[in-house]
Design a protein around this motif. Structure first.
Motif, PDB file in Angstrom:
ATOM      1  N   ALA A 149       0.857  -1.188   0.000  1.00 23.48           N
ATOM      2  CA  ALA A 149       0.000   0.000   0.000  1.00 23.48           C
ATOM      3  C   ALA A 149       0.889   1.234   0.000  1.00 23.48           C
ATOM      4  N   GLN A 150       0.433   2.259  -0.724  1.00 23.68           N
ATOM      5  CA  GLN A 150       1.157   3.526  -0.677  1.00 23.68           C
ATOM      6  C   GLN A 150       1.086   4.076   0.747  1.00 23.68           C
ATOM      7  N   ASP A 151       2.206   4.587   1.236  1.00 20.95           N
ATOM      8  CA  ASP A 151       2.216   5.237   2.542  1.00 20.95           C
ATOM      9  C   ASP A 151       1.135   6.323   2.535  1.00 20.95           C
ATOM     10  N   PRO A 152       0.101   6.200   3.388  1.00 26.61           N
ATOM     11  CA  PRO A 152      -0.998   7.175   3.339  1.00 26.61           C
ATOM     12  C   PRO A 152      -0.545   8.624   3.489  1.00 26.61           C
ATOM     13  N   PRO A 161      -5.550   3.466   0.445  1.00 24.64           N
ATOM     14  CA  PRO A 161      -4.444   2.671   0.995  1.00 24.64           C
ATOM     15  C   PRO A 161      -4.629   2.372   2.485  1.00 24.64           C
ATOM     16  N   GLN A 162      -5.207   3.334   3.240  1.00 30.13           N
ATOM     17  CA  GLN A 162      -5.398   3.108   4.681  1.00 30.13           C
ATOM     18  C   GLN A 162      -6.368   1.958   4.926  1.00 30.13           C
ATOM     19  N   ILE A 165      -4.540  -1.183   4.413  1.00 23.95           N
ATOM     20  CA  ILE A 165      -3.622  -1.410   5.543  1.00 23.95           C
ATOM     21  C   ILE A 165      -4.382  -1.926   6.758  1.00 23.95           C
ATOM     22  N   VAL A 170      -1.499  -6.194   4.423  1.00 22.68           N
ATOM     23  CA  VAL A 170      -0.505  -5.481   3.602  1.00 22.68           C
ATOM     24  C   VAL A 170       0.901  -5.766   4.139  1.00 22.68           C
ATOM     25  N   ASN A 172       3.839  -4.433   2.828  1.00 22.12           N
ATOM     26  CA  ASN A 172       4.724  -3.276   2.756  1.00 22.12           C
ATOM     27  C   ASN A 172       3.932  -1.987   2.609  1.00 22.12           C
ATOM     28  N   ILE A 173       4.250  -1.002   3.436  1.00 19.50           N
ATOM     29  CA  ILE A 173       3.660   0.337   3.318  1.00 19.50           C
ATOM     30  C   ILE A 173       4.795   1.245   2.848  1.00 19.50           C
TER      31      ILE A 173
END
Lengths: 187, 131
Positions: A149-152, A161-162, A165, A170, A172-173
């Motif tokens: 997930a993309q780092d929020p 993405p949150q 997560i 997930v 990897n963030i």
């Protein structure tokens, strides 16, 4: 072209085109097939392909019904159909109902994957509003795929993405630059 | 720099706050990006009916017709042609009304914004429009 063994599915919404540009900037050919499900008006699907093609050595095109994804190929899901992959690894665009109020929804693409179809499956959820990708990422996780997930904090809208997560599925963030590095492992 | 913008396209700032309209117009003019202003969703629709093409910087919280309702009206009136919508808002997290129109929102900028950041987002969006 060789039939692909690794499949990477990326779900993206508002703010996604610029994030995708960062991820695919100077991206060499990968030993993987990538499907991008971007929530975008139909009139900009080709524009998105043109922009991505300018970034990468991979072949970028809009997915068509009956396509068989290949190595070093990026397929962008067309707006107005759910982009699913049937068991013969063929793109199926026959479903046109909206899911999470969008069409295409990345959940549909991810949930269409069956076990043992590929050596490796990667699911990635980028910026966006709502919960598209949440069930899909759990499914990829259950299939023992890699989930990202993309780092929020780096997302113009963090809820998509949150939400992924929050499932606990997930692995990897990551910031977009780090997602790019992760994809480069498939060179 | 102006010659890098596709011909016939410009930017429209739609905001009921005059200070924001002026700040955005000055920022974009400094970047040689042609820009017009609208103080309501209704005025935005009027400009679209008159043939506006380009990038719309749309405020979310406006009286009567808010940003989401403005997008709904644009779609209902079949005016979503040759335009890209960037939401300009003070809210970090959008409300649920966005769900039904999210595919029409290209990007989401939170106020206050940096001049450079706004210009970069606008240029990237303009670049998506067919010449």
């Amino acid at each position: 072209m060789q039939t692909f063994k690794t499949l990477i599915i990326i779900g993206s919404s508002t703010g996604g085109p610029q994030i995708l540009r960062t991820i695919f900037h100077s991206m060499p050919k990968l030993r993987a097939s990538i499907i991008i499900v971007q929530h975008i008006p139909a009139s900009f699907t080709h524009s998105l392909c043109t922009h991505l093609q300018a970034c990468t050595d991979m072949t970028v095109s809009v997915a068509k019904a009956g396509d068989t994804p290949q190595d070093s190929q990026i397929l962008v899901a067309p707006t107005g159909a759910q982009c699913m992959i049937n068991e013969n690894k063929i793109i199926d665009l026959s479903v046109t109902t909206r899911v999470h109020a969008v069409c295409p929804a990345v959940d549909c693409t991810m949930l269409s994957i069956r076990e043992n179809m590929y050596q490796q499956i990667v699911g990635i959820i980028l910026t966006g509003m709502g919960h598209d990708g949440t069930k899909g990422i759990q499914h990829i996780h259950a299939l023992k795929g890699i989930t990202i997930a993309q780092d929020p904090q780096t997302a113009p809208i963090a809820t998509m993405p949150q939400s992924a997560i929050d499932t606990g599925a997930v692995h990897n963030i990551l910031k977009p630059e780090k997602i790019r590095e992760k994809l480069l492992l498939f060179r | 720099m102006e010659d890098t913008i596709p011909a016939g396209y410009q930017v429209m700032i739609v905001d009921d706050d005059a200070h924001i309209r002026i700040a955005v117009m000055e920022t974009l003019k400094d970047e040689h990006i042609p820009v017009i202003a609208a103080e309501s969703g209704y005025e935005c629709i009027h400009h679209l009916k008159a043939g506006f093409r380009g990038v719309i910087l749309l405020d979310l919280m406006m009286p009567k017709l808010d940003g989401w309702d403005t997008i709904t009206e644009i779609i209902k009136n079949d005016l979503f042609h040759d335009i890209i919508i960037l939401m300009l808002t003070a809210r970090l997290v959008p409300d649920q009304k966005m769900i039904s129109v999210q595919e029409y929102v290209f990007d989401y900028l939170v106020k206050p914004f940096e001049q450079e950041h706004l210009a970069e987002k606008v240029r990237f969006a303009l670049d998506f429009l067919e010449p």
